[in-house]
Design a protein around this motif. Structure first.
Motif, PDB file in Angstrom:
ATOM      1  N   LYS A  22       1.000   3.348   2.319  1.00 28.05           N
ATOM      2  CA  LYS A  22       1.424   3.782   3.670  1.00 28.05           C
ATOM      3  C   LYS A  22       2.671   2.709   3.794  1.00 28.05           C
ATOM      4  CE  LYS A  22      -0.277   3.574   8.048  1.00 28.05           C
ATOM      5  NZ  LYS A  22      -0.772   2.439   8.815  1.00 28.05           N
ATOM      6  N   ASP A  23       2.594   1.507   3.095  1.00 30.26           N
ATOM      7  CA  ASP A  23       3.973   0.807   3.362  1.00 30.26           C
ATOM      8  C   ASP A  23       5.103   1.311   2.603  1.00 30.26           C
ATOM      9  OD1 ASP A  23       2.153  -1.329   4.326  1.00 30.26           O
ATOM     10  OD2 ASP A  23       2.002  -2.395   2.369  1.00 30.26           O
TER      11      ASP A  23
ATOM     12  N   ASP B 196       5.529   4.718   1.850  1.00 29.06           N
ATOM     13  CA  ASP B 196       5.975   6.019   2.506  1.00 29.06           C
ATOM     14  C   ASP B 196       7.042   5.489   3.787  1.00 29.06           C
ATOM     15  OD1 ASP B 196       4.862   7.315   0.587  1.00 29.06           O
ATOM     16  OD2 ASP B 196       2.921   7.747   2.115  1.00 29.06           O
TER      17      ASP B 196
ATOM     18  N   THR C  91       0.669  -1.283   0.150  1.00 26.87           N
ATOM     19  CA  THR C  91       0.013  -0.098   0.089  1.00 26.87           C
ATOM     20  C   THR C  91       0.887   1.224  -0.019  1.00 26.87           C
ATOM     21  OG1 THR C  91       0.276   0.262   2.317  1.00 26.87           O
ATOM     22  CG2 THR C  91      -1.657  -0.953   1.311  1.00 26.87           C
TER      23      THR C  91
END
Ligand SMILES: NC(=O)c1ccc[n+]([C@@H]2O[C@H](COP(=O)([O-])OP(=O)(O)OC[C@H]3O[C@@H](n4cnc5c(N)ncnc54)[C@H](OP(=O)(O)O)[C@@H]3O)[C@@H](O)[C@H]2O)c1
Length: 327
Positions: free
Chosen positions: A292-293, A295, A290
């Motif tokens: 988020k992963d 980033d 994702t």
């Protein structure tokens, strides 16, 4: 004209690296010209930029084994102007001018279409490191290492390959143990999905031919005594995916783990990997990671900071991945 990082060598054999304005006419041959949006710094790029490893095959060279950008000019049937593309490896940045430049001229057979799930920046945050971590995980799967078999060890945990290996394995339900020389980064490693953290010193010194079996499998980006000890401590029938040499290129091991425990040592090369495998690895990455992963693993720099960051990367002072923006 376009901006590029250029590695030159003078008559005394001294290497000089600087950001230069180059003419498009200087670009090497290729059937596709790409406007590069971003590139990245891998371990191999850091060796090339600092001159600490024999990565560059001829000079002058534009380093950068990865790039993402938009096709500007094409005489290939596969890609047309406006297509978003990604390149990993194929000797680019080693023997053919690479991605740390605003423009690149390339062989279209080296390109794949940018996966829809990612922005250009995200593909470079993944880069060769993330794509190689995916190939390592796929090798474990192909050898029947399912999550119920036991713990998976990831060495070089704070590095690019290590960080993505932890993230991908944990997303797939494996219990991951991270080996690191930076215990102060424990929170980061746990955030990526590591359940346990061990000190890399436990693996980096000469060890026994066979040790207590601990891992169902491993992803090793370190080599040398670490890989020998990982093989010696892998459980019966386990698989170790070996892709790197951060500790050293040697492998001071015995055949004991192979002939007494049926261990498989799966060698992983990302550079010349056939296109179908690359597309499959990027499809899996699209499914598993994702924003988020990505980033959590990435920092971003500009071309002017690449030389200084390359030196830090080889000193083990960079965590995760570095994107180099060219826009
Ligand atoms: N086979 C392929 O196609 C392929 C593709 C990509 C990368 N690689 C190789 O894989 C390796 C890792 O690449 P990367 O981009 O992830 O590099 P990286 O970001 O620099 O990560 C390397 C990590 O290894 C650990 N390390 C460094 N020096 C060490 C030492 N002396 N002993 C033990 N551990 C050490 C550090 O992790 P900790 O601080 O957590 O200990 C470091 O962060 C490199 O050797 C690279 O050439 C191979």
């Amino acid at each position: 004209m376009f901006k590029a990082l250029l590695i030159e060598k003078n008559e005394e054999g001294q290497q000089r690296v600087s950001v230069k304005q180059l003419d498009e006419a200087q670009l090497p041959d290729g059937d596709v010209t790409v406007k590069v949006d971003c590139s990245t710094l891998n371990y191999k790029d850091a060796l090339a930029i600092t001159g600490k490893g024999p990565v560059v095959k001829h000079f002058p060279m534009v380093p950068g084994i990865d790039l993402a950008g938009i096709v500007e000019v094409s005489s290939s049937d596969e890609f047309k102007p406006g297509d978003a593309v990604v390149l990993n490896g194929w000797g680019v940045g080693e023997q053919h001018w690479g991605g740390l430049a605003e423009k690149a001229r390339l062989d279209s057979r080296w390109l794949i279409a940018k996966p829809d799930a990612f922005t250009a920046q995200q593909t470079m945050a993944i880069g060769t490191a993330g794509y190689t971590a995916m190939l390592c995980v796929m090798a474990l799967e192909q050898h029947g290492i399912t999550p119920d078999r036991g713990d998976i060890l990831v060495t070089g945990a704070n590095g690019g390959v290590g960080s993505y290996a932890i993230s991908l394995l944990s997303r797939l339900g494996y219990r991951v143990v991270a080996s690191t020389g930076r215990p102060q980064e424990a929170d980061y490693l746990r955030q990526l999905g590591a359940q346990d953290i061990i000190d890399r010193k436990a693996l980096s010194e000469p060890g026994r031919a066979l040790a207590k079996p601990r891992w169902a499998g491993a992803v090793d980006s370190v080599g040398s005594h670490t890989l020998a000890n990982v093989l010696a401590s892998t459980q019966y029938g386990g698989t170790v995916a070996a892709c790197g040499l951060a500790q050293g290129m040697d492998l001071p091991a015995t055949v004991a783990p192979f002939i007494l425990r049926g261990i498989t040592l799966a060698g992983i090369d990302s550079v010349m990997r056939p296109k179908a495998d690359r597309i499959e690895a990027w499809r899996r990455l699209s499914e598993l990671l994702t924003a988020k992963d990505i980033d959590a693993i990435t920092t971003t720099i500009n071309l002017e900071s690449a030389v200084e960051t390359a030196a830090l990367l080889l000193e083990g002072k960079v965590r995760g991945r570095v994107v180099v923006t060219l826009d």
